[in-house]
Design an enzyme around this catalytic site. Sequence first.
Site, PDB file in Angstrom:
ATOM      1  N   ASP A   1      -7.984  -5.460   0.217  1.00 18.10           N
ATOM      2  CA  ASP A   1      -8.307  -6.295  -0.816  1.00 18.10           C
ATOM      3  C   ASP A   1      -8.026  -7.731  -0.805  1.00 18.10           C
ATOM      4  O   ASP A   1      -8.434  -8.592  -1.335  1.00 18.10           O
ATOM      5  CB  ASP A   1      -7.824  -5.755  -2.205  1.00 18.10           C
ATOM      6  CG  ASP A   1      -8.439  -4.382  -2.570  1.00 18.10           C
ATOM      7  OD1 ASP A   1      -9.738  -4.274  -2.246  1.00 18.10           O
ATOM      8  OD2 ASP A   1      -7.817  -3.493  -3.065  1.00 18.10           O
TER       9      ASP A   1
ATOM     10  N   HIS B   1       0.895  -1.129   0.020  1.00 23.77           N
ATOM     11  CA  HIS B   1       0.060   0.106  -0.146  1.00 23.77           C
ATOM     12  C   HIS B   1       0.765   1.224   0.135  1.00 23.77           C
ATOM     13  O   HIS B   1       1.909   1.280   0.733  1.00 23.77           O
ATOM     14  CB  HIS B   1      -1.120  -0.014   1.162  1.00 23.77           C
ATOM     15  CG  HIS B   1      -2.060   0.881   1.309  1.00 23.77           C
ATOM     16  ND1 HIS B   1      -1.871   2.207   1.442  1.00 23.77           N
ATOM     17  CD2 HIS B   1      -3.104   0.503   0.664  1.00 23.77           C
ATOM     18  CE1 HIS B   1      -3.074   2.941   1.302  1.00 23.77           C
ATOM     19  NE2 HIS B   1      -4.109   1.832   0.832  1.00 23.77           N
TER      20      HIS B   1
HETATM   21  N1  ACO Z   1       3.968  -7.282  -4.836  1.00 28.78           N
HETATM   22  C1  ACO Z   1       5.333  -7.492  -4.921  1.00 28.78           C
HETATM   23  N2  ACO Z   1       6.258  -6.349  -4.805  1.00 28.78           N
HETATM   24  C2  ACO Z   1       5.701  -5.214  -4.400  1.00 28.78           C
HETATM   25  C3  ACO Z   1       4.113  -5.078  -4.236  1.00 28.78           C
HETATM   26  C4  ACO Z   1       3.331  -6.264  -4.416  1.00 28.78           C
HETATM   27  N3  ACO Z   1       2.076  -6.201  -4.366  1.00 28.78           N
HETATM   28  N4  ACO Z   1       3.834  -3.884  -4.014  1.00 28.78           N
HETATM   29  C5  ACO Z   1       5.127  -3.299  -4.057  1.00 28.78           C
HETATM   30  N5  ACO Z   1       6.229  -4.224  -4.293  1.00 28.78           N
HETATM   31  C6  ACO Z   1       7.408  -3.751  -4.281  1.00 28.78           C
HETATM   32  C7  ACO Z   1       7.928  -2.859  -5.383  1.00 28.78           C
HETATM   33  O1  ACO Z   1       8.138  -3.717  -6.600  1.00 28.78           O
HETATM   34  C8  ACO Z   1       9.076  -2.140  -4.968  1.00 28.78           C
HETATM   35  O2  ACO Z   1      10.068  -2.949  -4.851  1.00 28.78           O
HETATM   36  P1  ACO Z   1      11.645  -2.126  -5.112  1.00 28.78           P
HETATM   37  O3  ACO Z   1      12.004  -1.056  -4.158  1.00 28.78           O
HETATM   38  O4  ACO Z   1      12.556  -3.591  -4.925  1.00 28.78           O
HETATM   39  O5  ACO Z   1      11.473  -1.729  -6.534  1.00 28.78           O
HETATM   40  C9  ACO Z   1       8.500  -1.696  -3.568  1.00 28.78           C
HETATM   41  O6  ACO Z   1       7.744  -2.760  -3.236  1.00 28.78           O
HETATM   42  C10 ACO Z   1       7.803  -0.436  -3.267  1.00 28.78           C
HETATM   43  O7  ACO Z   1       6.723  -0.571  -4.104  1.00 28.78           O
HETATM   44  P2  ACO Z   1       6.170   0.592  -4.865  1.00 28.78           P
HETATM   45  O8  ACO Z   1       5.690   0.544  -6.161  1.00 28.78           O
HETATM   46  O9  ACO Z   1       7.100   1.714  -5.083  1.00 28.78           O
HETATM   47  O10 ACO Z   1       4.959   1.106  -3.693  1.00 28.78           O
HETATM   48  P3  ACO Z   1       3.747   2.021  -4.168  1.00 28.78           P
HETATM   49  O11 ACO Z   1       3.471   2.708  -2.790  1.00 28.78           O
HETATM   50  O12 ACO Z   1       4.206   3.072  -5.284  1.00 28.78           O
HETATM   51  O13 ACO Z   1       2.696   1.017  -4.675  1.00 28.78           O
HETATM   52  C11 ACO Z   1       0.839  -0.199  -4.687  1.00 28.78           C
HETATM   53  C12 ACO Z   1       1.573   0.731  -3.829  1.00 28.78           C
HETATM   54  C13 ACO Z   1       0.121   0.236  -6.140  1.00 28.78           C
HETATM   55  C14 ACO Z   1      -0.663  -0.480  -3.815  1.00 28.78           C
HETATM   56  C15 ACO Z   1       1.593  -1.716  -4.710  1.00 28.78           C
HETATM   57  O14 ACO Z   1       1.913  -2.041  -3.518  1.00 28.78           O
HETATM   58  C16 ACO Z   1       0.717  -2.724  -5.440  1.00 28.78           C
HETATM   59  O15 ACO Z   1       0.766  -2.615  -6.774  1.00 28.78           O
HETATM   60  N6  ACO Z   1       0.067  -3.543  -4.970  1.00 28.78           N
HETATM   61  C17 ACO Z   1      -0.799  -4.787  -5.546  1.00 28.78           C
HETATM   62  C18 ACO Z   1      -2.128  -3.940  -5.723  1.00 28.78           C
HETATM   63  C19 ACO Z   1      -2.984  -3.840  -4.792  1.00 28.78           C
HETATM   64  O16 ACO Z   1      -3.098  -4.737  -4.071  1.00 28.78           O
HETATM   65  N7  ACO Z   1      -3.599  -2.698  -4.799  1.00 28.78           N
HETATM   66  C20 ACO Z   1      -4.655  -2.392  -3.729  1.00 28.78           C
HETATM   67  C21 ACO Z   1      -4.350  -0.921  -2.999  1.00 28.78           C
HETATM   68  S1  ACO Z   1      -5.448  -0.841  -1.756  1.00 28.78           S
HETATM   69  C22 ACO Z   1      -6.581  -0.109  -2.351  1.00 28.78           C
HETATM   70  O17 ACO Z   1      -6.522   0.651  -3.361  1.00 28.78           O
HETATM   71  C23 ACO Z   1      -7.847  -0.185  -1.703  1.00 28.78           C
END
Ligand code: ACO
Length: 433
Positions: free
Chosen positions: A367, A309
């Site tokens: 989720d 998140h």
């Molecule tokens: N699975 C695997 N790796 C992940 C995930 C994940 N779900 N989420 C983040 N990471 C990793 C990224 O690859 C990144 O790794 P790195 O630093 O080695 O490159 C690190 O964790 C940081 O991730 P960011 O993408 O910078 O985090 P951001 O805050 O931009 O993204 C997000 C948040 C979009 C929610 C992301 O975690 C994601 O895509 N999760 C899966 C989708 C999801 O469940 N969304 C629901 C959100 S809650 C809602 O809307 C109600």
Amino acid sequence: MESKVTSNGSASISVGGKEVTLPVLKGSVGPDVVDIRKLYGETDVFTFDPGFTSTASCESQITYIDGDKGILLYRGYPIEQLAEHSSFLEVCYLLLNGELPTAAELEQFTHTITHHTMVHEQFDRFFQGFRRDAHPMAIMVSAVGALSAFYHDSTNVHDLQQREISAHRMIAKVPTIAARAFKYAIGQPFVYPKNDLGYAENFLQMCFSVPAEDYKVNPILAKAMDRIFILHADHEQNASTSTVRLAGSSGANPFACIAAGVACLWGPSHGGANEEALNMLRSIGHVDNIPEFVQGVKDRKYKLMGFGHRVYKNYDPRAKVMQQTAHEVLDELGKHDDPLLKVALELERIALSDDYFISRKLYPNVDFYSGITLNAMGFPSEMFTVLFALARTVGWIAQWKEMIEDPAQKIGRPRQIYTGSPSRDFVPVDKRG
Ligand code: ACO
């Protein structure tokens, strides 16, 4: 909205040899913010913050998140307490008005919402224009926006009473629209709202009853639905809420603004994640396949949907309540041996003990368990984001109202770093290449 921001000193930065002092502001809880509003005027430089990871776009008194501690408050009340003791309509009142209602206020509010649930009969013709296999979110985006074509008497954003009526209309009518989107897809007749039912009960009967037989709403499922709505009701300045505020900042009518929020919510990184999370659990299929799946996540082939998140760097407090709700629903339906729940629990256990996820502070979000729960209740995965939109409607409206009533409100207009071509002269087509 009366501003409650206080001063907490100042910060200095040096830009291009020029020292600038900027005010530091303090809210009631949470980190201080540096007020950069005068930065461009005084220095000729902008700030650069794609994704708004370091930028507060507004002052708000509605919802507070402490992502490191895993805290979510609606108007100061912890989400866990509201999920346990409150009801969705009470939470709607709270979000809209700032305080929990008295018994008389709640009764009046419930009466108002209940008596706005029908949509104009002519409105139903919109649905027939969609292909039978249309995604229900496509229908939602259009139908919510179309409300502005039917309820002209509540589109003047400068009129307090009209703002209130439009808020009540949307909270009341969005479930009716959502249920119609569902019924249309499965080829069943639309079911009218029933005023003797509660909000969640009424929604379930509009989705699952058919004229051919009597339908009795299961109270455990109605309670779970109501709690799911509470968990999704607001979440401060997330992508869809910021979209609603940005759309509203131009003075657009509230129905159009909420339609913009629905569109943004549809994306898989936001509200679409619950659908993706369930698809992921299905594709894993069995606990034996989890290690290979987790390795694929670590190799960056795909993401673990329902994990991570932007703000929570700890367990999402909504995910805890959702996990408990999943158990209650599956027990009630005799599905406690559901293979998807087993996969989810084991996946969570493995991910929470794996350094890849620990070091990135990736925890289950709301989720992760909502898809399993909604699926068990009888909703197809295409409806998950619709249910999220239904519940979030009140948050969007509360935030939209707050913005309109904020004297500091301006049209939202971010700047950019331009990296395209500098000015150049037009070349006629016969002289190009
Ligand atoms: N699975 C695997 N790796 C992940 C995930 C994940 N779900 N989420 C983040 N990471 C990793 C990224 O690859 C990144 O790794 P790195 O630093 O080695 O490159 C690190 O964790 C940081 O991730 P960011 O993408 O910078 O985090 P951001 O805050 O931009 O993204 C997000 C948040 C979009 C929610 C992301 O975690 C994601 O895509 N999760 C899966 C989708 C999801 O469940 N969304 C629901 C959100 S809650 C809602 O809307 C109600």
